[in-house]
Design an enzyme around this catalytic site. Structure first.
Site, short mmCIF file in Angstrom:
data_model
loop_
_atom_site.label_atom_id
_atom_site.label_comp_id
_atom_site.label_asym_id
_atom_site.label_seq_id
_atom_site.Cartn_x
_atom_site.Cartn_y
_atom_site.Cartn_z
N ASN A 391 -26.74 -52.22 73.19
CA ASN A 391 -26.14 -51.54 72.04
C ASN A 391 -26.35 -52.30 70.74
O ASN A 391 -27.06 -51.86 69.84
CB ASN A 391 -24.64 -51.34 72.31
CG ASN A 391 -24.04 -50.25 71.44
OD1 ASN A 391 -24.50 -49.99 70.35
ND2 ASN A 391 -23.00 -49.62 71.93
N ASP A 392 -25.72 -53.46 70.62
CA ASP A 392 -25.72 -54.18 69.34
C ASP A 392 -27.11 -54.64 68.92
O ASP A 392 -27.42 -54.68 67.73
CB ASP A 392 -24.79 -55.39 69.43
CG ASP A 392 -23.36 -54.98 69.75
OD1 ASP A 392 -22.91 -53.97 69.18
OD2 ASP A 392 -22.72 -55.65 70.58
N VAL A 393 -27.96 -54.99 69.88
CA VAL A 393 -29.27 -55.56 69.55
C VAL A 393 -30.28 -54.49 69.15
O VAL A 393 -31.43 -54.81 68.85
CB VAL A 393 -29.82 -56.40 70.72
CG1 VAL A 393 -28.90 -57.55 71.03
CG2 VAL A 393 -30.04 -55.53 71.96
N ALA A 432 -19.86 -56.01 69.98
CA ALA A 432 -19.59 -56.48 68.62
C ALA A 432 -18.59 -55.58 67.90
O ALA A 432 -18.16 -55.89 66.80
CB ALA A 432 -20.89 -56.55 67.81
#
Length: 463
Positions: A391-393, A432
């Site tokens: 998700n965050d990356v 995050a």
């Protein structure tokens, strides 16, 4: 065994550990690195047991049997997805061991050759107190990291007013107490160092959010190495000094690499981490914003007609244990003439190299697994980016939204692919705590469901 022979064997063991680190720097040589590490440890233990200073083999054998039995059970039962918390737990034991050695050396200095009772050499007191402090910080910090990774403690940053001044005050207090111990050799000072350092370990890790956990794991690895190094000076054991320095320095370098991968400074992580789990957006998938949802059959058709597919694994793959089903899906695509590669972000998962370990377990060819710098430019020429829980990356907000807490973090440019297939259970934000703008792009199709089941369904459709 003479001192010359033991020194020579310790040197050989140290070289083996250096070769182990060199081997572990690449997936292709990781097995060889592990072998060097095991050989070095056997030599180190054998040499130590042969020293004339050993007083009780019975106690040592009992400890080896108990510890070995516990370790064997854990190794056989642990899931690959639980490796991050296992590593954190091991770090806590290293820190605790350093504390135990410091206590023993303080109360029985004559047994360690650092002086008589009540008259410990000043240099030994410095080494002992530093090892005690770092060991205690590592112990409690690793326990909190384990709790966060295991879900026993919330992944959100736990902050309170005056947190940073309190941590600074405790850090200063540790050095003041070390000075008191050196000046007076007072047991009260010794135990206060221990207590304050335990509290500091808790307070340092609690405010660090889930998105920073890969950095925390490598940082605690470094701490455990420096704790061992300090105790090595106390014991006048050259191998423990060298080994501790290797672990400490390699952990510090890895922490720097992880921070660079997140475009964050080490002090930025320590002084206030970001991120934590959050609930799904209100109003169901996407809230008031539209998303394009697809099925396994849709994904199978799109990928089977693609010339190239880049798979981006993340923690969602680890949780679902989807690596084997993913590899089978990739193998079938390759047999149909599709080029398949894997893109790994430096901080994907919950510890450094988490995705590499899982893909290696599924026997994914090493030459198909590429790091961010090696593959990021290729997304623009790729037909399909298959994102499985990363998700965050992959969040474009890291490049476009200056107000986002992940702004400036290098990401995998999956949004540049012709089609993005994103496997996720729901529209909940990542670790995050930031909503992923990629979900709402025109070229993104969301595949809602368990990652392993989704890969298996895609595999059936491809067949």
């Amino acid at each position: 065994m003479s001192g010359t022979i033991s020194a020579l064997l310790y040197l050989v063991s140290s070289v083996c550990f250096i070769m182990a680190l060199r081997g572990l720097s690449s997936p292709e040589t990781a097995r060889q690195g592990n072998l060097f590490g095991m050989v070095g440890m056997v030599i180190a233990i054998g040499t130590t047991l042969a020293l004339p200073s050993v007083l009780s083999y019975e106690t040592i054998i009992l400890g080896i049997v108990i510890g070995g039995a516990i370790g064997a059970v854990i190794a056989r039962r642990i899931q690959m997805t639980a490796l991050p918390q296992l590593v954190a737990a091991f770090h806590s034991l290293v820190g605790l061991a350093a504390c135990f050695v410091a206590v023993a050396a303080f109360y029985r200095p004559e047994a360690y050759g650092i002086g008589q009772t009540g008259a410990i050499a000043t240099s030994s007191l410095v080494e002992m107190s530093l090892g005690l402090a770092i060991g205690a910080i590592t112990f409690t910090g690793s326990i909190i990291a384990f709790g966060k990774l295991q879900g026993l403690v919330t992944g959100r940053p736990l902050v309170f007013t005056g947190q940073h001044p309190l941590n600074a005050a405790l850090g200063i207090a540790v050095f003041v107490l070390i000075g008191w111990l050196i000046a007076d050799q007072n047991p009260t000072a010794f135990w206060l160092i221990f207590a304050v350092s335990l509290a500091l370990g808790f307070l340092l890790i609690l405010p660090i959010g889930g998105a920073d956990m890969p950095v925390v794991v490598s940082m605690l690895n470094s701490y455990s190495g420096w704790a061992a190094c300090g105790i090595g000076f106390t014991l006048e054991n050259s191998l423990l000094i060298v080994t501790g320095a290797l672990v400490g320095s390699s952990g510090a370098i890895l922490s720097y690499i992880m921070c660079k991968g997140m475009n964050r400074s080490f002090f930025n992580v320590i002084l206030g981490g970001f991120g934590g789990e959050t609930a799904a957006a209100a109003g169901g998938p996407g809230g008031d914003r539209n998303v394009k949802a697809g099925s396994a059959e849709d994904a199978a058709f799109i990928m089977d007609n693609a010339a190239s597919v880049i798979i981006v694994p993340g923690y969602g793959m680890a949780v679902a244990q989807a690596q084997h089903a993913l590899r089978e899906m990739a193998d079938l695509l390759k047999s149909n003439g599709v080029q398949v590669r894997y893109a790994i972000h430096p901080v994907a998962g919950r510890m450094p190299g988490h995705m590499n370990v899982l893909l290696a377990e599924a026997n994914v060819p090493y030459d198909e697994v590429l790091e961010l710098e090696e593959i990021n430019r290729d997304f623009a020429q790729t037909d399909v980016a298959f994102v499985i829980g990363a998700n965050d990356v992959t969040n474009p907000a890291a490049k476009t939204d200056p107000t986002s807490p992940i702004y400036g973090m290098p990401i995998l440019d999956v949004e540049r692919a012709k089609t993005v297939l994103f496997v996720k259970r729901s529209m909940a934000s990542g670790y995050a705590g930031v909503e992923n703008e990629l979900f709402f792009r025109d070229n993104t199709m969301m595949l809602f469901g368990d990652a392993k089941k989704m890969c298996e369904e895609i595999l059936k459709s491809l067949e």
